[in-house]
Design a protein around this motif. Structure first.
Motif, short mmCIF file in Angstrom:
data_model
loop_
_atom_site.label_atom_id
_atom_site.label_comp_id
_atom_site.label_asym_id
_atom_site.label_seq_id
_atom_site.Cartn_x
_atom_site.Cartn_y
_atom_site.Cartn_z
N LEU A 340 -0.38 -142.19 78.76
CA LEU A 340 0.65 -141.19 78.57
C LEU A 340 1.25 -140.90 79.94
N GLY A 341 2.50 -141.31 80.13
CA GLY A 341 3.13 -141.15 81.43
C GLY A 341 3.52 -139.72 81.69
N SER A 342 4.00 -139.45 82.91
CA SER A 342 4.45 -138.09 83.19
C SER A 342 5.76 -137.85 82.44
N ASP A 343 6.18 -136.60 82.38
CA ASP A 343 7.36 -136.25 81.60
C ASP A 343 8.61 -136.94 82.15
N ALA A 344 9.51 -137.24 81.25
CA ALA A 344 10.75 -137.88 81.66
C ALA A 344 11.92 -137.20 80.97
N SER A 345 13.10 -137.49 81.49
CA SER A 345 14.32 -137.01 80.85
C SER A 345 15.10 -138.22 80.37
N MET A 346 15.78 -138.03 79.27
CA MET A 346 16.51 -139.13 78.66
C MET A 346 18.02 -138.87 78.75
N ILE A 347 18.73 -139.80 79.35
CA ILE A 347 20.18 -139.67 79.46
C ILE A 347 20.82 -140.82 78.67
N THR A 348 21.70 -140.48 77.76
CA THR A 348 22.36 -141.50 76.95
C THR A 348 23.82 -141.58 77.32
#
Ligand code: ASP
Ligand code: MG
Length: 407
Positions: A340-348
């Motif tokens: 389980l990786g660290s938190d990420a943000s998703m940009i589309t």
């Protein structure tokens, strides 16, 4: 008043009786009190034949400009033929080619894949509008444009679909009807899978993706000009009727087709599952997706490769997803471990231009991030959208930089 743009593909005007049938279908709508603008392709395979002829006669020294001028003869001819046929049925008509002073479609100087100068083009439709107001049916050459020095340009093979939607947009048409040699859009290529079914309707977004991935029925760039309010459809010429049922193209839906960039509001979690030879074993994706689905966990994205699979879920779902996937990994032979990786943000990032400008678009997007030392955790791209995952702390900065790129 209803204004129909009817585009006739090469097969639909493939011989004398077909041209007559096509012209009659236009005249029928005109008689009902509608305005009709015709956009016509070259007869049958004329364009191919002209290219073959010039290659055989001239070969490598043929310039792009010469090639465009020669290819243009296909549409120059068919527009004259079509217009004269309309007149033979008793209605006034005028053919519009790039030599005509009221020709509206202006482009850059690229002879073979000319780019439309939309702002200039959009202002040039008053001449066509005047003809319509006088009850004249304009027959416009598809595929062609006029470059900065008045030279003929072409919009790329199959480009008359682009002409049709562009003209529909600029004239505020109520309908764009693409008349072709198939019944409409099928669930897949019927030559490859016999049980393929005709679709009643398809969205602009779906159609674009289909077209960019090789469906021949419509040029992938044509729908860039489709207005939400225009009713568009693809029909078979065999009906000889512009009211025939085919496949309706709906949308675009608000915000969908314009360039936009969005930052997913919540942080997301990236779960990586590793295993040996994952590409060689069937059903692995299904195992992962179904065990998440059973637990009502929505998957935001998934990437699969040789030795790992990456699953993107909402951070708040990850507490549930992580142990569930762990059980799966332990029980399955191919999967060996997960993290389980660290938190990420998703940009589309969505843009209809990606299809036109695919070469270099990824680097145009990633370069400013590199310069600003923003690490891209994962990137996934399709013809119309690019999704980038970055560290949560970098999200705002990345979002701003990408907004600049898009402008
Ligand atoms: N006649 C041109 C071609 O064959 C344009 C078109 O048909 O759309 O590519
Ligand atoms: Mg075509």
């Amino acid at each position: 008043m209803d204004l129909i743009v009817a585009k006739f593909g090469g097969t639909s005007v493939g011989d004398g009786s077909r041209i007559k049938k096509a012209a009659q279908s236009v005249v029928n709508e005109y008689m009902k009190g509608k305005q009709v603008v015709v956009v016509v392709s070259a007869v049958n395979k004329t364009t191919d034949e002209l290219i073959d002829l010039s290659n055989a006669a001239i070969g490598e020294t043929l310039t792009d400009k010469q090639k465009a001028e020669i290819m243009a003869m296909g549409e120059l001819t068919s527009a004259r033929l079509f217009s004269a046929t309309v007149e033979s049925l008793g209605v006034k008509s005028e053919y519009i080619d790039p030599y005509n002073p009221i020709w509206p479609i202006m482009t850059d100087s690229n002879s073979l894949e000319a780019k439309i100068d939309f702002a200039t083009t959009n202002e040039k439709f008053s001449g066509i509008q005047d003809l319509l107001n006088q009850g004249i049916i304009p027959v416009i050459c598809g595929f062609l444009g006029k470059g900065p020095s008045g030279e003929i340009t072409t919009l790329g093979r199959g480009g008359s679909d682009i002409s049709a939607f562009l003209i529909g947009h600029c004239l505020d048409a109520s309908d764009v009807v693409i008349v072709t040699d198939v019944d409409g859009v099928m669930s897949t290529d019927p030559n490859k899978i016999e049980s393929a079914e005709l679709l009643d309707e398809i969205t602009v977004e779906e159609m674009r993706d289909l077209a960019t991935h090789g469906a021949q029925v419509l040029h992938p760039h044509a729908l860039k000009y489709k207005d939400p309010l225009i009713s568009a459809k693809i029909i078979n010429f065999a009906h000889g009727d512009l009211n025939a049922k085919g496949t309706r193209i709906t949308g675009p839906f608000e915000g969908d087709m314009t360039k936009h960039i969005s930052l997913h509001k919540n942080p997301i979690s990236i779960i990586a599952i590793v295993g040996d030879g994952m590409l060689k074993k069937a059903g692995l994706l299904a195992k992962v997706t179904s065990c998440l689905a059973e637990n009502n966990i929505n998957i935001l994205g998934i990437l699969a490769g040789q030795n790992s699979m990456t699953v993107f879920v909402e951070k708040e779902d990850s507490e549930k997803a992580y142990p569930i996937l762990h059980t799966l990994v332990v029980e399955d032979d191919v999967f060996s471990s997960l993290s389980l990786g660290s938190d990420a943000s998703m940009i589309t990032i969505v843009s209809p231009d990606f299809t036109d400008e695919t070469p270099g678009i990824i680097s145009a997007i990633t370069e400013p991030l590199r310069i600003n030392n923003i690490n891209i955790i994962e990137i996934a791209s399709s013809q119309t959208a690019i999704v980038i995952y970055v560290d949560v702390k970098d999200a705002k900065k990345a979002y701003d930089l990408l907004n600049e790129v898009l402008e």
